[in-house]
Write an enzyme that holds these catalytic residues in place. Structure first.
Site, PDB file in Angstrom:
ATOM      1  N   ASP A   1      50.774  -7.860  42.408  1.00  0.00           N
ATOM      2  CA  ASP A   1      49.932  -6.715  42.038  1.00  0.00           C
ATOM      3  C   ASP A   1      49.586  -6.698  40.545  1.00  0.00           C
ATOM      4  OD1 ASP A   1      49.477  -5.626  44.511  1.00  0.00           O
ATOM      5  OD2 ASP A   1      51.047  -4.122  44.390  1.00  0.00           O
TER       6      ASP A   1
ATOM      7  N   THR B   1      52.403  -1.971  54.418  1.00  0.00           N
ATOM      8  CA  THR B   1      53.182  -1.040  53.592  1.00  0.00           C
ATOM      9  C   THR B   1      53.483   0.083  54.546  1.00  0.00           C
ATOM     10  OG1 THR B   1      52.123  -1.658  51.532  1.00  0.00           O
ATOM     11  CG2 THR B   1      52.895   0.594  51.625  1.00  0.00           C
TER      12      THR B   1
ATOM     13  N   ASN C   1      55.019  -5.076  49.506  1.00  0.00           N
ATOM     14  CA  ASN C   1      53.667  -5.612  49.326  1.00  0.00           C
ATOM     15  C   ASN C   1      53.131  -6.151  50.651  1.00  0.00           C
ATOM     16  OD1 ASN C   1      51.307  -5.979  48.006  1.00  0.00           O
ATOM     17  ND2 ASN C   1      51.890  -7.851  46.960  1.00  0.00           N
TER      18      ASN C   1
ATOM     19  N   GLY D   1      47.785  -0.126  53.120  1.00  0.00           N
ATOM     20  CA  GLY D   1      46.473  -0.746  53.204  1.00  0.00           C
ATOM     21  C   GLY D   1      45.993  -1.395  51.916  1.00  0.00           C
ATOM     22  N   GLY D   2      46.911  -1.648  50.979  1.00  0.00           N
ATOM     23  CA  GLY D   2      46.509  -2.319  49.747  1.00  0.00           C
ATOM     24  C   GLY D   2      45.397  -1.553  49.061  1.00  0.00           C
TER      25      GLY D   2
ATOM     26  N   SER E   1      49.613  -0.222  41.068  1.00  0.00           N
ATOM     27  CA  SER E   1      49.626  -0.001  42.519  1.00  0.00           C
ATOM     28  C   SER E   1      48.391   0.794  42.930  1.00  0.00           C
ATOM     29  CB  SER E   1      50.885   0.791  42.884  1.00  0.00           C
ATOM     30  OG  SER E   1      50.875   1.154  44.240  1.00  0.00           O
ATOM     31  N   SER E   2      48.111   0.777  44.242  1.00  0.00           N
ATOM     32  CA  SER E   2      47.086   1.668  44.803  1.00  0.00           C
ATOM     33  C   SER E   2      47.725   2.750  45.664  1.00  0.00           C
ATOM     34  CB  SER E   2      46.118   0.871  45.676  1.00  0.00           C
ATOM     35  OG  SER E   2      45.480  -0.121  44.920  1.00  0.00           O
TER      36      SER E   2
ATOM     37  N   THR F   1      56.906  -0.030  49.844  1.00  0.00           N
ATOM     38  CA  THR F   1      56.365  -1.322  50.292  1.00  0.00           C
ATOM     39  C   THR F   1      57.163  -2.493  49.744  1.00  0.00           C
ATOM     40  OG1 THR F   1      54.294  -2.609  50.354  1.00  0.00           O
ATOM     41  CG2 THR F   1      54.804  -1.542  48.278  1.00  0.00           C
TER      42      THR F   1
ATOM     43  N   ARG G   1      58.779   2.314  41.604  1.00  0.00           N
ATOM     44  CA  ARG G   1      58.036   1.058  41.653  1.00  0.00           C
ATOM     45  C   ARG G   1      58.892  -0.068  41.054  1.00  0.00           C
ATOM     46  NH1 ARG G   1      53.702  -1.414  44.113  1.00  0.00           N
ATOM     47  NH2 ARG G   1      52.216  -2.319  42.658  1.00  0.00           N
TER      48      ARG G   1
HETATM   49  O1  DON Z   1      51.144  -1.180  45.516  1.00  0.00           O
HETATM   50  C1  DON Z   1      50.139  -1.560  46.092  1.00  0.00           C
HETATM   51  O2  DON Z   1      49.043  -1.074  45.928  1.00  0.00           O
HETATM   52  C2  DON Z   1      50.267  -2.671  47.115  1.00  0.00           C
HETATM   53  N1  DON Z   1      51.406  -3.491  46.818  1.00  0.00           N
HETATM   54  C3  DON Z   1      50.375  -2.055  48.461  1.00  0.00           C
HETATM   55  C4  DON Z   1      50.407  -3.077  49.534  1.00  0.00           C
HETATM   56  C5  DON Z   1      50.030  -2.547  50.844  1.00  0.00           C
HETATM   57  O3  DON Z   1      49.637  -1.431  51.002  1.00  0.00           O
HETATM   58  C6  DON Z   1      50.130  -3.461  51.954  1.00  0.00           C
HETATM   59  N2  DON Z   1      49.693  -2.815  53.127  1.00  0.00           N
HETATM   60  N3  DON Z   1      49.248  -2.458  53.987  1.00  0.00           N
END
Ligand code: DON
Length: 565
Positions: A419, A377, A397, A469-470, A448-449, A395, A100
């Site tokens: 984030d 991502t 982001n 997918g955040g 992060s997720s 990712t 990360r």
């Molecule tokens: O680390 C995280 O949770 C976010 N930066 C992820 C971003 C993400 O999945 C964007 N996507 N679809």
């Protein structure tokens, strides 16, 4: 009619037989020697080649990681970071490589606030200060060094070839640039990367070459991963920062190291679930949600029935409320990991869930949500015939990260600093609320997720999954697990069928198209707000049973591809 359908569903053969039965609506890719599933067919192809030539799953994963940085620059990257879970059946070990991004040493808590103390999201998204110190090159190299058999130069070779010789552009690439709109306009190097010399757009099928990126990848191949952090590439990044007032320095780059961590672990109906530990919230909360759900017979309640969705949403709400309070980088703060993932805590939370009435999120904890944003991502899953499996999510982001390409180096900088919580209680671009635990501190990793996950059954690798997918990553990954374990689906069906999501705030169940209006009525009668929006996640997944590998490429990405051998 309904009775017949239910009877059929409840007498379906076990999941391991389903892939080869007629009568399935979704059929997975099948292999006997291994499987790769990525979000781009060119990355899947080079990773499969590595396995076919005798490389292991980590060799293939690192090769895919670099190839995606070339073929899918909106999320594949060397300017970002991520997490890789590696499961080795032979040593019975599951490890997590945390690569990360980190906040630069000069970062400070209020850096994304204006003079009146208001959080300004443009600052954490579209400036040089949006960028965390990238971890991808160090992380992929670490995985290769500890678990691979290829040299870094060998793993980089297909990516260099793709960048140098180019590849025909798929529709998704061209659409992505069009959707990015004015994002690249302020930055000359970004315009040069994504548009032709005369400023016009690339068309589908045109050959796309990236000479600056090829040169960067070659330097890394020739001089090793530290080149990115201490060599000419580091100097190009530092010069880019200097020119635009960014806080990141050469010293930040030189100090970057990935960490090897123990994954979060839980059990679900007899399966062992391993997923990413902090600084991701993914593993903790997937285990927390599964623990809550385990108390009910979800299989009997039925796939996406109102009662199942109700229970899932109630469990999700409680987990995301906990996320906002407790989760952050464990190198900086204490996180009550054992408590959050314990069965006893899940029992307590379950006791507060009514069978037929939604608990308003405001009664779980108060806050002030923002809407969702579009994003990108990428996740890939790889397994070989010798019991090695890799689950990787990385990712920059958002789609195209900060939109800023490093001048002369040909790659995009992440905007992962978004984030962090820019201000306690103010949601980030995913509508996620954070507090003290995830405030900005020098050298800290932002929460992060991302949820790369490996499920084992009787000590054998069984399911390898994860998703972009955040905020929806955790719930998307959760549903792939539930679809296989509770609903007996083959891996392609588990990946393809409609998903739902609740993240506590906003207080709504977000659903994909395909949830019946009758079900929505039932949920609304229980007090839920239901909102149908665009598709969620892209869970490139693998299942392994009795030596047969099945791959599920997520149809939500048109370039997704599972390839077996
Ligand atoms: O680390 C995280 O949770 C976010 N930066 C992820 C971003 C993400 O999945 C964007 N996507 N679809």
């Amino acid at each position: 009619m309904i009775g017949t359908a239910l009877t059929l569903a409840s007498t379906t053969a076990p999941a391991q037989n389903q892939a080869i039965l007629e009568g399935e609506r979704f059929n997975p890719e099948v292999g006997t020697q291994g499987m790769v599933a990525t979000s781009h067919f060119l990355a899947s192809q080079v990773a499969r080649d590595v396995l076919a030539e005798g490389g292991n799953a980590v060799d293939a994963a690192v090769t895919a990681g670099f190839a995606l940085a070339v073929t899918q620059p909106r999320s594949g990257n060397i300017g970002g970071g991520g997490f890789m879970l590696i499961s080795d059946e032979q040593s019975d070990e599951v490890v997590a490589i945390d690569y990360r991004e980190k906040a630069p040493a000069a970062a400070y808590e209020t850096m994304f606030q204006d003079e009146s103390g208001e959080a300004v999201s443009e600052l954490s998204r579209y400036t040089h200060n949006a960028t965390g110190v990238p971890g991808t090159v160090a992380g992929l190299a670490k995985a290769l060094e500890d678990y691979g058999t290829l040299s870094l130069a060998e793993a980089l070779a297909p990516a260099i070839k793709l960048a140098e010789e180019g590849f025909p552009l798929p529709q998704r690439f061209v659409d992505g640039i069009a959707d990015a709109g004015e994002m690249f306009a302020p930055w000359e190097a970004s315009r040069a990367k994504f548009y032709k010399a005369d400023g016009s757009s690339y068309a589908v099928g045109e050959i796309y070459r990236q000479p600056d990126l090829a040169a960067t990848l070659k330097r890394i191949a020739d001089q090793g991963a530290r080149e990115f952090y201490e060599g000419e590439t580091a100097e190009l990044i530092a010069a880019e920062m200097d020119k635009h007032g960014g806080l990141m320095t050469l010293e930040d780059l030189a100090n970057y190291q990935p960490s090897v961590r123990e994954p979060s672990h839980g059990t679900y109906r007899g399966y062992d679930v391993y997923a990413m530990s902090p600084p991701s919230s993914g593993g903790v909360h997937i285990v927390e949600i599964l623990n809550i759900l385990e108390g009910d017979d979800i299989g009997a309640m039925g796939f996406n029935s109102a009662s199942t969705i109700h229970l899932m949403a109630e469990a999700m709400k409680r987990a995301y409320a906990d996320r906002s309070e407790y989760l952050g980088d464990t190198d900086f703060i204490e996180v009550p990991l054992a408590g959050l993932t314990s069965k006893a805590y899940a029992d307590e939370l379950r006791a507060g869930i009514s069978d037929d009435t939604a608990t308003p999120s405001a009664e779980i904890a108060p806050a002030n949500p923002l809407p969702y944003e579009s994003n990108e991502t990428t996740h890939f899953s790889i397994a070989d015939a010798n019991g090695l499996a890799v689950s990787n999510t990385y990712t920059i982001n958002f789609s195209y990260g900060s939109g800023i390409v490093v001048d002369g180096a040909g790659f995009l900088l992440n905007n992962e600093m978004d984030d962090f919580s820019a201000k306690p209680g103010v949601p980030n671009a995913y509508g996620l609320i954070g507090g003290e635990a995830n405030k900005i501190e020098p050298n800290k990793r932002m929460l992060s997720s991302m949820t790369p996950t490996i499920v084992k059954k009787d000590g054998r690798n069984f399911l390898i999954t994860g998703s972009p997918g955040g905020s929806r990553i955790i719930t998307t990954t959760l549903q792939v697990l539930m679809n296989v374990i509770d609903h007996n689906m083959n891996i392609q069906a588990a990946v393809s069928v409609p998903r739902i999501h609740h993240q506590w705030l906003p207080d709504e169940i977000r659903v994909e198209q395909g949830i019946s209006p009758d079900t929505v009525d039932l949920l609304e009668a229980m007090g839920h707000t239901v909102s149908q929006q665009e598709a969620m996640g892209a869970a490139q997944s693998i299942m392994i049973e009795d030596g047969v590998f099945t791959g599920g490429a997520d149809p939500r990405r048109s370039t997704s591809s599972a390839m077996g051998l």
